[in-house]
Design an enzyme around this catalytic site. Structure first.
Site, PDB file in Angstrom:
ATOM      1  CG  HIS A   1      36.469 -39.088 -14.297  1.00  0.00           C
ATOM      2  ND1 HIS A   1      35.954 -38.301 -13.273  1.00  0.00           N
ATOM      3  CD2 HIS A   1      35.485 -39.487 -14.945  1.00  0.00           C
ATOM      4  CE1 HIS A   1      34.834 -38.346 -13.464  1.00  0.00           C
ATOM      5  NE2 HIS A   1      34.395 -39.062 -14.562  1.00  0.00           N
TER       6      HIS A   1
ATOM      7  CD  GLU B   1      34.796 -30.242  -6.838  1.00  0.00           C
ATOM      8  OE1 GLU B   1      33.791 -29.511  -7.502  1.00  0.00           O
ATOM      9  OE2 GLU B   1      34.827 -31.467  -6.738  1.00  0.00           O
TER      10      GLU B   1
ATOM     11  CG  ASP C   1      41.778 -39.207 -10.680  1.00  0.00           C
ATOM     12  OD1 ASP C   1      40.864 -38.691 -10.149  1.00  0.00           O
ATOM     13  OD2 ASP C   1      41.763 -40.610 -10.972  1.00  0.00           O
TER      14      ASP C   1
ATOM     15  CG  ASN D   1      36.723 -34.954 -13.516  1.00  0.00           C
ATOM     16  OD1 ASN D   1      37.996 -35.364 -13.682  1.00  0.00           O
ATOM     17  ND2 ASN D   1      36.177 -34.932 -12.292  1.00  0.00           N
TER      18      ASN D   1
END
Length: 268
Positions: free
Chosen positions: A151, A181, A155, A146
């Site tokens: 992000h 996660e 994702d 990240n």
């Protein structure tokens, strides 16, 4: 006398028409904005309102008596209004049910990965028989993904991870996102050696590189539920095994201690 009866009919019809007319402007404004219920309301009341308006004008002498609607027409208008409004209520109830079902589906499914939600998997864990195996999975160094790639990339990694995990599971298995996660897989009716092989297949599949995406690995804790073991203890053993896997270098599988020997290791 007849004159009083005539006046009563005029007042009665005017009262009904006034009630309907007073509500029409507000309903029309809402209908203009696209409110389905308001359009149905107007559709249902318009014929009856028109008949009542003609009836009142006849009673007032504005229109000839030959145009006076018969009671059957008024009854038909009332029946039509009732049918349309009932249809509107049924339609509204149906759409409310669809919205509730959609809300339930959103609550039971993680919208990003398509995995079951934490709320959805809890009943499956509570009802799991002794011998059911729990895999506790955590993507290694996900925060770094990240931080380094953003992000949006993170994702996509979560989506790809969930897809690869599900591909290694059976139809009876339950795959859920615990948060962030962290994921779990509930494997019923399976021996521990077979469950460990499933975990290994997941580990290998996750580590395979994907074009245009950062590579990542997974650490997995494996725990088999003991007879009469509380769900919280079962999850805690799998969680502790997961953190042993991380402490041992990541990209590995650790088997939890037996239920009779509580795992007291703390997270590191």
């Amino acid at each position: 006398g007849p004159r009083f009866t005539h006046l009563s009919l005029v007042v009665f019809n005017l009262g009904i028409a006034a009630v309907i007319l007073l509500s029409v402007p507000a309903v029309a404004r809402i209908a203009w904005r696209g409110q389905r219920e308001s359009r149905l309301y107007l559709l249902g009341w318009l014929p009856l309102m028109s008949l009542l308006a003609v009836n009142v004008l006849v009673l007032l002498g504005v229109l000839p008596t030959s145009l006076r609607p018969s009671p059957l027409w008024l009854l038909a208008g009332t029946a039509l209004a009732s049918l349309v409004l009932a249809w509107g209520l049924i339609d509204r109830a149906r759409r409310d049910q669809i919205e509730r079902d959609a809300a339930t589906a959103r609550a039971l499914r993680d919208p990003l990965t398509g995995a079951c939600s934490r709320m959805a998997v809890l009943p499956r864990l509570e009802s799991a028989a002794a011998g059911t195996v729990l895999l506790y999975l955590d993507i290694d160094h996900f925060k770094a993904i990240n931080d380094q790639h953003g992000h949006a990339v993170g994702d996509r990694c979560l989506q790809r991870f969930a897809s690869r995990c599900r591909a290694q599971l059976r139809g009876v298995d339950v795959f859920a996102r615990q948060g962030g996660e962290e994921f779990v897989a509930v494997l019923p009716d399976i021996g521990l050696p077979d469950a460990l092989r499933v975990a290994e297949r997941i580990r290998v599949a996750v580590a395979e590189p994907a074009e245009g995406a950062p590579s990542h690995t997974v650490s997995i804790g494996v725990a088999q539920r003991g007879a009469g073991e509380p769900v919280a203890d079962w999850i805690a053993r799998a969680d502790a095994a997961l953190y042993r896997a991380k402490a041992g270098g990541r990209d590995r599988i650790e088997l939890a201690y037996a239920a009779a020997l509580p795992d007291t290791e703390l997270r590191t």
